[in-house]
Design a protein around this motif. Structure first.
Motif, PDB file in Angstrom:
ATOM      1  N   PRO A 256     -54.250 -81.514  55.277  1.00 41.19           N
ATOM      2  CA  PRO A 256     -53.053 -81.917  54.544  1.00 41.19           C
ATOM      3  C   PRO A 256     -52.893 -83.438  54.472  1.00 41.19           C
ATOM      4  N   VAL A 257     -53.431 -84.139  55.461  1.00 38.73           N
ATOM      5  CA  VAL A 257     -53.331 -85.606  55.453  1.00 38.73           C
ATOM      6  C   VAL A 257     -54.147 -86.164  54.287  1.00 38.73           C
ATOM      7  N   LEU A 258     -55.393 -85.673  54.158  1.00 39.52           N
ATOM      8  CA  LEU A 258     -56.255 -86.168  53.080  1.00 39.52           C
ATOM      9  C   LEU A 258     -55.735 -85.696  51.722  1.00 39.52           C
ATOM     10  N   THR A 259     -55.141 -84.512  51.691  1.00 37.60           N
ATOM     11  CA  THR A 259     -54.538 -84.013  50.451  1.00 37.60           C
ATOM     12  C   THR A 259     -53.381 -84.933  50.044  1.00 37.60           C
ATOM     13  N   ALA A 260     -52.572 -85.333  51.031  1.00 33.78           N
ATOM     14  CA  ALA A 260     -51.436 -86.232  50.737  1.00 33.78           C
ATOM     15  C   ALA A 260     -51.933 -87.584  50.228  1.00 33.78           C
ATOM     16  N   MET A 261     -53.156 -87.957  50.614  1.00 30.64           N
ATOM     17  CA  MET A 261     -53.737 -89.224  50.151  1.00 30.64           C
ATOM     18  C   MET A 261     -54.424 -89.043  48.792  1.00 30.64           C
TER      19      MET A 261
ATOM     20  N   SER B 167     -53.301 -93.887  48.568  1.00 31.42           N
ATOM     21  CA  SER B 167     -54.652 -93.374  48.791  1.00 31.42           C
ATOM     22  C   SER B 167     -55.291 -93.920  50.070  1.00 31.42           C
ATOM     23  N   SER B 168     -54.692 -94.970  50.651  1.00 35.14           N
ATOM     24  CA  SER B 168     -55.198 -95.465  51.944  1.00 35.14           C
ATOM     25  C   SER B 168     -54.523 -94.770  53.112  1.00 35.14           C
ATOM     26  N   GLY B 169     -53.457 -94.018  52.818  1.00 33.67           N
ATOM     27  CA  GLY B 169     -52.730 -93.341  53.887  1.00 33.67           C
ATOM     28  C   GLY B 169     -51.508 -94.104  54.355  1.00 33.67           C
ATOM     29  N   TYR B 170     -51.149 -95.171  53.629  1.00 34.50           N
ATOM     30  CA  TYR B 170     -49.943 -95.938  53.966  1.00 34.50           C
ATOM     31  C   TYR B 170     -48.716 -95.322  53.297  1.00 34.50           C
ATOM     32  N   ILE B 171     -47.601 -95.315  54.040  1.00 32.75           N
ATOM     33  CA  ILE B 171     -46.307 -94.950  53.449  1.00 32.75           C
ATOM     34  C   ILE B 171     -46.033 -95.886  52.275  1.00 32.75           C
ATOM     35  N   MET B 172     -45.473 -95.351  51.192  1.00 35.02           N
ATOM     36  CA  MET B 172     -45.194 -96.204  50.038  1.00 35.02           C
ATOM     37  C   MET B 172     -43.768 -96.750  50.110  1.00 35.02           C
ATOM     38  N   GLN B 173     -43.665 -98.056  49.929  1.00 35.69           N
ATOM     39  CA  GLN B 173     -42.341 -98.703  49.979  1.00 35.69           C
ATOM     40  C   GLN B 173     -41.404 -98.068  48.944  1.00 35.69           C
ATOM     41  N   GLU B 174     -41.955 -97.722  47.774  1.00 43.09           N
ATOM     42  CA  GLU B 174     -41.121 -97.100  46.728  1.00 43.09           C
ATOM     43  C   GLU B 174     -40.500 -95.797  47.243  1.00 43.09           C
ATOM     44  N   ALA B 175     -41.249 -95.083  48.077  1.00 40.14           N
ATOM     45  CA  ALA B 175     -40.737 -93.811  48.600  1.00 40.14           C
ATOM     46  C   ALA B 175     -39.558 -94.072  49.544  1.00 40.14           C
ATOM     47  N   ILE B 176     -39.646 -95.141  50.314  1.00 39.94           N
ATOM     48  CA  ILE B 176     -38.533 -95.497  51.215  1.00 39.94           C
ATOM     49  C   ILE B 176     -37.332 -95.951  50.361  1.00 39.94           C
ATOM     50  N   ASP B 177     -37.617 -96.780  49.337  1.00 40.14           N
ATOM     51  CA  ASP B 177     -36.537 -97.250  48.453  1.00 40.14           C
ATOM     52  C   ASP B 177     -35.830 -96.053  47.816  1.00 40.14           C
ATOM     53  N   GLY B 178     -36.633 -95.065  47.403  1.00 40.05           N
ATOM     54  CA  GLY B 178     -36.075 -93.855  46.780  1.00 40.05           C
ATOM     55  C   GLY B 178     -35.158 -93.117  47.746  1.00 40.05           C
ATOM     56  N   LEU B 179     -35.590 -93.041  49.001  1.00 39.06           N
ATOM     57  CA  LEU B 179     -34.778 -92.344  50.024  1.00 39.06           C
ATOM     58  C   LEU B 179     -33.421 -92.998  50.189  1.00 39.06           C
ATOM     59  N   LEU B 180     -33.431 -94.346  50.084  1.00 38.05           N
ATOM     60  CA  LEU B 180     -32.199 -95.094  50.365  1.00 38.05           C
ATOM     61  C   LEU B 180     -31.138 -94.908  49.278  1.00 38.05           C
ATOM     62  N   GLN B 181     -31.537 -94.319  48.132  1.00 34.41           N
ATOM     63  CA  GLN B 181     -30.549 -94.021  47.087  1.00 34.41           C
ATOM     64  C   GLN B 181     -29.510 -93.030  47.613  1.00 34.41           C
ATOM     65  N   CYS B 182     -29.996 -92.106  48.447  1.00 32.65           N
ATOM     66  CA  CYS B 182     -29.093 -91.103  49.025  1.00 32.65           C
ATOM     67  C   CYS B 182     -29.617 -90.846  50.448  1.00 32.65           C
ATOM     68  N   PRO B 183     -29.302 -91.750  51.380  1.00 30.77           N
ATOM     69  CA  PRO B 183     -30.006 -91.765  52.672  1.00 30.77           C
ATOM     70  C   PRO B 183     -29.853 -90.481  53.487  1.00 30.77           C
ATOM     71  N   PRO B 184     -30.976 -90.021  54.068  1.00 35.46           N
ATOM     72  CA  PRO B 184     -30.902 -88.881  54.980  1.00 35.46           C
ATOM     73  C   PRO B 184     -30.309 -89.342  56.312  1.00 35.46           C
ATOM     74  N   ALA B 185     -30.024 -88.392  57.207  1.00 34.83           N
ATOM     75  CA  ALA B 185     -29.468 -88.783  58.515  1.00 34.83           C
ATOM     76  C   ALA B 185     -30.589 -89.175  59.477  1.00 34.83           C
ATOM     77  N   LEU B 186     -31.757 -88.556  59.297  1.00 34.20           N
ATOM     78  CA  LEU B 186     -32.873 -88.771  60.232  1.00 34.20           C
ATOM     79  C   LEU B 186     -34.179 -88.846  59.449  1.00 34.20           C
TER      80      LEU B 186
END
Ligand SMILES: Cc1ncc(COP(=O)(O)O)c(C=O)c1O
Length: 369
Positions: A326-331, A117-136
């Motif tokens: 969309p930024v505020l919606t994402a927050m 809700s502050s607009g920061y990337i969530m560490q959990e979201a990065i951890d989730g990505l690393l389960q099956c890492p994208p190329a970029l």
């Protein structure tokens, strides 16, 4: 006129204009021409490349000049290998989200990295990505609407350890905070000239050696065959000069902007029903976004315009759509509050008197509704 929309674009610095003028008047040679007039243009481009490189702590040959941040972002996403998966944050500029959606339509996997809700990337979201890492992965350094600065170096470190390439859109961060390509640890970084008191229609993609990208424009060998087209010499010279000035003046500009922002925020907080967005987050020194319960941001923008004050009701591109940003919606912001959003982005030419005048006009307009 009180101009408070420096994240949309900045007024050109007089010193930048002076540096450009000879290349619009007398030194009109094509930088690819072998005679003296052409070589003069080539030398001017080389100098500008060095000035941009010095601002972001890289070698000159890593700078690919483009027509701006939009083109740099489009070019950066060409680093995605065939069939490979891409991830972008939920708050990217449309010049990242739209090519990303196009890649998805062409069959690439696309993940969206959530923010809190502050607009920061969530560490959990990065951890989730690393389960099956994208190329970029593309994560912006500072957001154009809220000004929130992401810890790109931390995420780039984590992603890099899994062989993921990282692009950062540093268009808004540049010249408002120290930006070191090396310290960020990314492979690709987008820059734009007109956000740093340079001319419009010029920017750059910074590319780490060995990172493969594919040209978007074909038909000439310019920019290491990565960006065809006769170079816009005057604009490139202006971008270089703006970068040189930003490097010299960064500390003084930051201190000045923080002082103005503090004055602005202190006064805004006295207005009943006004809420500062991402108030306690690490933000750019020039950016303040707020909402006022029960107000319509677009309407307030127009009323301020009638009083010769220029602000934004969110991102320039999202305005006029009538939809919340969309930024505020994402927050996960309440829709009505998001629709009341006003963004103030200060610049080095603003003064304390202008900030106080803005506050007085805002208060008087709010009394009328
Ligand atoms: C974060 C961000 N990225 C990219 C761009 C696009 O840059 P340009 O206007 O140079 O195409 C903008 C412009 O508003 C921006 O704010």
């Amino acid at each position: 006129m009180i101009y408070l929309d420096n994240n949309a674009t900045t007024p050109i610095d007089e010193r930048v204009l002076d540096a450009m003028l000879p290349f619009l008047k007398n030194y009109y040679g094509n930088a690819s021409s072998l005679y003296r007039l052409g070589r003069l243009s080539r030398t001017a481009i080389d100098i500008a490349r060095g000035q941009v490189a010095a601002l972001v702590d890289i070698r000159s040959e890593q700078v690919i000049f483009t027509s701006g941040g939009t083109e740099a972002n489009n070019l950066a996403l060409t680093a995605l290998p065939p069939q490979a998966k891409l991830a972008i944050s939920a708050i990217e500029h449309p010049s990242v989200t739209e090519p990303a959606l196009q890649l998805k339509n062409k069959g690439h996997g696309l993940s969206i990295i959530a923010v809190d809700s502050s607009g920061y990337i969530m560490q959990e979201a990065i951890d989730g990505l690393l389960q099956c890492p994208p190329a970029l992965v593309s994560i912006m350094l500072a957001n154009n609407e809220t000004g929130v600065v992401q810890d790109v170096a931390r995420y780039a470190g984590q992603l890099r350890a899994h062989g993921v390439k990282v692009h950062t859109d540093a268009v808004q961060a540049l010249a408002k905070m120290p930006v070191s390509f090396k310290r960020l640890g990314v492979q690709l970084m987008s820059l734009s000239s007109h956000k740093i008191y340079g001319p419009k229609g010029c920017g750059a993609l910074v590319v780490e050696k060995g990172t493969a990208i594919a040209p978007v424009l074909l038909g000439g060998g310019q920019e290491q065959e990565l960006r065809a087209g006769t170079e816009n010499v005057a604009a490139i010279v202006g971008f270089g000069k703006a970068a040189e000035l930003a490097k010299l003046e960064l500390d003084a500009r930051t201190e000045y902007l923080l002082k103005l922002r503090c004055l602005l925020e202190q006064n805004l907080e006295t207005i009943p029903g006004l809420m500062l967005f991402s108030r306690d987050a690490n933000r750019l020194p020039n950016t303040v976004q707020f909402g006022i319960h029960g107000m319509d941001g677009e309407m307030l923008l127009m009323r301020l315009d009638q009083k010769s004050i220029a602000v934004s009701s969110g991102s320039a591109c999202a305005s006029s759509g009538g939809k919340p940003s969309p930024v505020l919606t994402a927050m996960a912001m309440d829709e009505a509050l998001a629709k009341s959003a006003i963004r103030i982005s200060l610049g080095k030419t603003n003064t304390e008197v202008e900030v106080i005048q803005f506050i007085n006009v805002l208060k008087s307009l709010l009394c009328q509704v």
